[in-house]
Design an enzyme around this catalytic site. Structure first.
Site, short mmCIF file in Angstrom:
data_model
loop_
_atom_site.label_atom_id
_atom_site.label_comp_id
_atom_site.label_asym_id
_atom_site.label_seq_id
_atom_site.Cartn_x
_atom_site.Cartn_y
_atom_site.Cartn_z
N HIS A 1 0.88 -1.14 0.02
CA HIS A 1 0.01 0.12 -0.11
C HIS A 1 0.89 1.13 -0.04
CE1 HIS A 1 0.77 -0.59 4.35
NE2 HIS A 1 0.61 0.66 4.36
N HIS B 1 4.00 8.60 13.51
CA HIS B 1 3.07 7.41 13.71
C HIS B 1 3.80 6.20 14.14
CE1 HIS B 1 4.29 6.50 9.66
NE2 HIS B 1 3.52 5.51 9.53
O1 LIG Z 1 -0.17 -2.91 8.54
C1 LIG Z 1 0.66 -2.18 7.82
O2 LIG Z 1 1.46 -2.69 6.83
C2 LIG Z 1 0.89 -0.98 7.99
C3 LIG Z 1 0.03 0.18 8.48
C4 LIG Z 1 0.03 1.62 8.46
C5 LIG Z 1 -0.88 1.89 9.29
C6 LIG Z 1 -0.85 3.59 9.54
C7 LIG Z 1 0.07 4.32 8.91
C8 LIG Z 1 1.00 3.70 8.05
O3 LIG Z 1 1.96 4.37 7.23
C9 LIG Z 1 0.91 2.26 7.73
O4 LIG Z 1 1.76 1.66 6.94
FE LIG Z 2 3.19 3.03 6.31
#
Ligand SMILES: O=C(O)/C=C/c1cccc(O)c1O
Ligand SMILES: [Fe+2]
Length: 314
Positions: free
Chosen positions: A115, A179
């Site tokens: 993602h 984060h």
């Molecule tokens: O679960 C994952 O692979 C990553 C989750 C996530 C959640 C919130 C912010 C981010 O940059 C993430 O990659």
């Molecule tokens: Fe991430």
């Protein structure tokens, strides 16, 4: 030839967790602005600089940096699955030039991305294969990480390599800001989780669902309790100021421990922004045209979106 930059936080929880207040609308408007900035710039190549989250890169061979001359997205969290429209010629050129400049850069003929790459491509261009891309992986999750300075230097050499192409290139930095989503670490992992971090390719649908469920639950728990996860808006705003004031070299003094302590384990994803801005900086002085920021605990993200270009862009 002109370069421009868009940077955006990503969060797979955007699709499943409702943040409080008007955060979703505010982020939606900021992405709409980024879409029109990108459309006005008319890129004929998009260089996506993004991290991975143990979907494509594993500890059996974890490079600090890697360019894909071909790449495929795993389709985690409902993002697009399949081949990216990699511009093979441009990717090979980048690898050659950046290596020649003394930055050790891995190359993959079969890069697998998640993602981190897919979400911004979908949000800005509608699909993961809508525009020709060069995917640039910057390790921001799997410790130990190299010094931040190396990422800035990677960005500068990336910029020089791109300038040599006769193209309109948009650099798209994905990730950050402060984060700390619940990702496992090799150091604290059980033997089963460690095996997944070392070589966890091709999880079963059940394994993927379990993993995504854990992160989703963390976001839903925040939404239900109104308790905040670890975000640091002051740190995030200071970083946005640093970019706007073109003080990129100030990050050379940052230690990895300091970043983690101040802003969380995944705050290292700002390396992707730094590389994108460092690339832009080699063209000449740049101007940040727009900068959005909102701490969004339900998405486990200090959420930022910026757009920048050089004053010389025709
Ligand atoms: O679960 C994952 O692979 C990553 C989750 C996530 C959640 C919130 C912010 C981010 O940059 C993430 O990659
Ligand atoms: Fe991430």
């Amino acid at each position: 030839m002109p370069l421009a930059v868009v940077t955006a936080s990503h969060s797979p929880l955007m699709h499943t967790v409702e943040p409080r207040g008007d955060a979703r609308n505010a982020v939606g408007s900021a992405f709409a602005q980024a879409r029109s900035f990108a459309a006005d710039f008319r890129p004929d190549l998009v260089v996506v600089v993004a991290p991975d989250h143990y979907n494509g890169m594993f500890y059996d061979l974890m490079p600090p940096f890697c360019v894909g001359t071909a790449a495929e997205a795993v389709g985690d969290y409902g993002t697009g699955q399949g081949r990216l429209a990699v511009d093979r010629h441009a990717a090979q050129h980048v690898v050659r030039e950046v290596l020649a400049a003394g930055i050790d850069l891995a190359m993959s003929e079969r890069m697998v991305v998640d993602h981190g790459f897919a979400q911004p491509l979908e949000l800005l261009f509608g699909a993961i294969d809508a525009v020709p891309v060069v995917p640039v992986f910057v390790n921001s999750v799997a410790v130990p990480l190299g010094p931040v300075r190396r990422t800035r230097l990677l960005g500068e050499e990336l910029g020089r390599a791109l300038l040599a192409l006769d193209r309109r290139v948009l650099l798209l930095g994905s990730g950050g800001l402060s984060h700390d989503p619940p990702l496992p670490t090799l150091q604290d992992a059980s033997p089963e989780v460690a095996a997944r971090l070392i070589a966890g390719r091709h999880p079963t649908p059940e394994e993927r669902a379990a993993r995504e469920g854990r992160v989703r639950d963390a976001g839903l728990a925040v939404a239900a309790s109104k308790a905040g996860p670890r975000l640091n808006p002051d740190w995030d705003r200071a970083f946005l100021d640093l970019l706007a004031e073109r003080r990129l070299t100030a990050t050379d003094a940052w230690t990895n421990e300091w970043i983690t302590d101040e802003a969380g384990n995944s705050a290292h994803e700002v390396r992707t922004w730094l590389a994108a801005y460092a690339a832009l900086s080699v063209v000449g002085p740049y101007a940040v045209r727009s900068s959005f920021y909102r701490p969004i605990p339900e998405w486990i993200a200090g959420f930022g979106i910026t757009m920048a270009e050089t004053w010389r862009n025709p």
